[in-house]
Design a protein around this motif. Structure first.
Motif, PDB file in Angstrom:
ATOM      1  N   LYS A 114     -34.980 -68.604-131.682  1.00 39.00           N
ATOM      2  CA  LYS A 114     -33.886 -68.560-130.706  1.00 39.00           C
ATOM      3  C   LYS A 114     -32.770 -67.655-131.215  1.00 39.00           C
ATOM      4  N   ARG A 115     -32.457 -67.737-132.521  1.00 41.94           N
ATOM      5  CA  ARG A 115     -31.437 -66.851-133.109  1.00 41.94           C
ATOM      6  C   ARG A 115     -31.877 -65.398-132.995  1.00 41.94           C
ATOM      7  N   GLU A 116     -33.156 -65.137-133.283  1.00 40.50           N
ATOM      8  CA  GLU A 116     -33.660 -63.768-133.174  1.00 40.50           C
ATOM      9  C   GLU A 116     -33.535 -63.266-131.742  1.00 40.50           C
TER      10      GLU A 116
ATOM     11  N   ILE B 265     -30.878 -59.778-127.693  1.00 36.13           N
ATOM     12  CA  ILE B 265     -30.180 -59.636-126.409  1.00 36.13           C
ATOM     13  C   ILE B 265     -28.772 -59.067-126.642  1.00 36.13           C
ATOM     14  N   ASP B 266     -28.097 -59.565-127.674  1.00 37.81           N
ATOM     15  CA  ASP B 266     -26.758 -59.055-127.999  1.00 37.81           C
ATOM     16  C   ASP B 266     -26.800 -57.582-128.413  1.00 37.81           C
ATOM     17  N   ASN B 267     -27.947 -57.126-128.939  1.00 32.95           N
ATOM     18  CA  ASN B 267     -28.094 -55.748-129.417  1.00 32.95           C
ATOM     19  C   ASN B 267     -28.427 -54.761-128.294  1.00 32.95           C
TER      20      ASN B 267
ATOM     21  N   TYR C  44     -33.227 -39.120-128.920  1.00 37.04           N
ATOM     22  CA  TYR C  44     -33.364 -39.769-127.618  1.00 37.04           C
ATOM     23  C   TYR C  44     -34.692 -40.514-127.532  1.00 37.04           C
ATOM     24  N   HIS C  45     -35.772 -39.833-127.909  1.00 35.16           N
ATOM     25  CA  HIS C  45     -37.098 -40.449-127.823  1.00 35.16           C
ATOM     26  C   HIS C  45     -37.234 -41.634-128.782  1.00 35.16           C
ATOM     27  N   ALA C  46     -36.638 -41.522-129.955  1.00 37.05           N
ATOM     28  CA  ALA C  46     -36.671 -42.626-130.916  1.00 37.05           C
ATOM     29  C   ALA C  46     -35.896 -43.831-130.373  1.00 37.05           C
ATOM     30  N   ALA C  47     -34.751 -43.579-129.768  1.00 36.65           N
ATOM     31  CA  ALA C  47     -33.950 -44.674-129.202  1.00 36.65           C
ATOM     32  C   ALA C  47     -34.678 -45.336-128.042  1.00 36.65           C
ATOM     33  N   ARG C  48     -35.352 -44.546-127.217  1.00 28.88           N
ATOM     34  CA  ARG C  48     -36.131 -45.103-126.100  1.00 28.88           C
ATOM     35  C   ARG C  48     -37.295 -45.948-126.626  1.00 28.88           C
ATOM     36  N   GLU C  49     -37.944 -45.478-127.680  1.00 31.54           N
ATOM     37  CA  GLU C  49     -39.048 -46.224-128.299  1.00 31.54           C
ATOM     38  C   GLU C  49     -38.537 -47.553-128.846  1.00 31.54           C
ATOM     39  N   GLU C  50     -37.398 -47.501-129.533  1.00 31.57           N
ATOM     40  CA  GLU C  50     -36.793 -48.713-130.084  1.00 31.57           C
ATOM     41  C   GLU C  50     -36.447 -49.690-128.963  1.00 31.57           C
ATOM     42  N   GLN C  51     -35.907 -49.176-127.867  1.00 34.86           N
ATOM     43  CA  GLN C  51     -35.563 -50.022-126.731  1.00 34.86           C
ATOM     44  C   GLN C  51     -36.821 -50.692-126.162  1.00 34.86           C
ATOM     45  N   GLY C  52     -37.895 -49.935-126.035  1.00 39.38           N
ATOM     46  CA  GLY C  52     -39.141 -50.495-125.508  1.00 39.38           C
ATOM     47  C   GLY C  52     -39.686 -51.601-126.388  1.00 39.38           C
ATOM     48  N   GLN C  53     -39.659 -51.392-127.685  1.00 36.47           N
ATOM     49  CA  GLN C  53     -40.146 -52.411-128.619  1.00 36.47           C
ATOM     50  C   GLN C  53     -39.260 -53.651-128.584  1.00 36.47           C
ATOM     51  N   GLN C  54     -37.958 -53.433-128.499  1.00 40.34           N
ATOM     52  CA  GLN C  54     -37.018 -54.549-128.454  1.00 40.34           C
ATOM     53  C   GLN C  54     -37.205 -55.355-127.172  1.00 40.34           C
ATOM     54  N   GLU C  55     -37.366 -54.689-126.047  1.00 36.52           N
ATOM     55  CA  GLU C  55     -37.559 -55.394-124.774  1.00 36.52           C
ATOM     56  C   GLU C  55     -38.876 -56.167-124.755  1.00 36.52           C
ATOM     57  N   ALA C  56     -39.918 -55.603-125.364  1.00 35.33           N
ATOM     58  CA  ALA C  56     -41.203 -56.317-125.452  1.00 35.33           C
ATOM     59  C   ALA C  56     -41.048 -57.582-126.293  1.00 35.33           C
ATOM     60  N   ARG C  57     -40.323 -57.491-127.393  1.00 35.11           N
ATOM     61  CA  ARG C  57     -40.105 -58.658-128.251  1.00 35.11           C
ATOM     62  C   ARG C  57     -39.262 -59.700-127.519  1.00 35.11           C
ATOM     63  N   ILE C  58     -38.265 -59.271-126.762  1.00 36.62           N
ATOM     64  CA  ILE C  58     -37.444 -60.202-125.985  1.00 36.62           C
ATOM     65  C   ILE C  58     -38.313 -60.963-124.987  1.00 36.62           C
ATOM     66  N   ARG C  59     -39.160 -60.237-124.250  1.00 35.86           N
ATOM     67  CA  ARG C  59     -40.040 -60.896-123.274  1.00 35.86           C
ATOM     68  C   ARG C  59     -40.981 -61.882-123.953  1.00 35.86           C
ATOM     69  N   TYR C  60     -41.546 -61.483-125.100  1.00 40.94           N
ATOM     70  CA  TYR C  60     -42.453 -62.349-125.843  1.00 40.94           C
ATOM     71  C   TYR C  60     -41.746 -63.627-126.283  1.00 40.94           C
ATOM     72  N   LEU C  61     -40.559 -63.485-126.877  1.00 40.26           N
ATOM     73  CA  LEU C  61     -39.817 -64.655-127.361  1.00 40.26           C
ATOM     74  C   LEU C  61     -39.382 -65.559-126.212  1.00 40.26           C
TER      75      LEU C  61
ATOM     76  N   VAL D 230     -26.033 -51.827-127.808  1.00 39.37           N
ATOM     77  CA  VAL D 230     -26.067 -50.875-128.915  1.00 39.37           C
ATOM     78  C   VAL D 230     -27.182 -49.854-128.685  1.00 39.37           C
ATOM     79  N   ILE D 231     -28.354 -50.333-128.278  1.00 42.21           N
ATOM     80  CA  ILE D 231     -29.487 -49.436-128.006  1.00 42.21           C
ATOM     81  C   ILE D 231     -29.159 -48.538-126.808  1.00 42.21           C
ATOM     82  N   ALA D 232     -28.580 -49.123-125.777  1.00 40.14           N
ATOM     83  CA  ALA D 232     -28.214 -48.327-124.592  1.00 40.14           C
ATOM     84  C   ALA D 232     -27.212 -47.234-124.968  1.00 40.14           C
ATOM     85  N   ALA D 233     -26.275 -47.548-125.840  1.00 43.62           N
ATOM     86  CA  ALA D 233     -25.287 -46.553-126.281  1.00 43.62           C
ATOM     87  C   ALA D 233     -25.966 -45.425-127.064  1.00 43.62           C
ATOM     88  N   LYS D 234     -26.946 -45.784-127.917  1.00 40.02           N
ATOM     89  CA  LYS D 234     -27.698 -44.768-128.669  1.00 40.02           C
ATOM     90  C   LYS D 234     -28.417 -43.825-127.719  1.00 40.02           C
ATOM     91  N   ILE D 235     -29.013 -44.388-126.687  1.00 42.35           N
ATOM     92  CA  ILE D 235     -29.739 -43.568-125.707  1.00 42.35           C
ATOM     93  C   ILE D 235     -28.773 -42.627-125.003  1.00 42.35           C
TER      94      ILE D 235
END
Length: 165
Positions: free
Chosen positions: A21-23, A28-30, A53-70, A33-38
């Motif tokens: 839950k903390r993760e 979600i709080d982050n 740009y592409h690295a930030a988009r990749e990071e965003q995709g991985q983060q969103e997948a982890r959010i959905r999973y959790l 930060v990712i949107a600002a990087k993009i």
């Protein structure tokens, strides 16, 4: 955490639930930060040649997948309900096994990686070939399962006890 058969219920200790839950909250709080990087990277010019740009988009995709999973995992969680100590192999149990023809015993947690992440136990998923073979087995029972190479392996359940920290 443990996925229990087809019900898609996840058994979690309170510690594991709180940690996940903390993760989730941190991810979600982050998001801003990712949107600002993009946005910063987008302003640098041609997106086709913009590695940041592409690295930030990749990071965003991985983060969103982890959010959905959790979110899905925590939505289906049963917290703190440890399995019964009845000698039957089920998710949330520490299993002691012996492979046919071997003298040494092996011990592992039948759970998902999330549950055993903070421990020294090897973790086998209930969905793995070994996990599926042992689900429902009682102490002293021998089971057989298929290895990835197509051969079969026999394994005996020596002991099954509830996982505790």
């Amino acid at each position: 955490m443990v996925t229990v058969s087809d019900a898609k219920v996840t058994w979690l200790t309170q510690d594991a639930y709180d940690r996940l839950k903390r993760e989730l909250d941190e991810l979600i709080d982050n998001r801003p930060v990712i949107a600002a990087k993009i946005n910063e990277s987008r302003e640098e010019g041609d997106l086709r040649e913009n590695g940041g740009y592409h690295a930030a988009r990749e990071e965003q995709g991985q983060q969103e997948a982890r959010i959905r999973y959790l979110q899905e995992l925590l939505r289906n969680a049963k917290v703190g309900e440890a399995p019964k100590s009845d000698g039957r192999a089920e998710p949330g149990m520490v299993l002691t096994i012996r492979y046919a023809g071997e003298d040494e015993e092996e011990q592992f947690l039948l759970a998902t990686r999330e549950e055993g992440a903070q421990d020294d136990y090897e973790v086998y998923s209930p969905e793995s070939p070994l996990g599926k073979a042992l689900l429902g087995a009682t102490e002293g029972e021998e089971r057989e399962y298929e290895l990835p190479n197509g051969s079969t392996e026999k394994v005996t359940l020596i002991k099954a006890v509830p996982y505790t920290r």
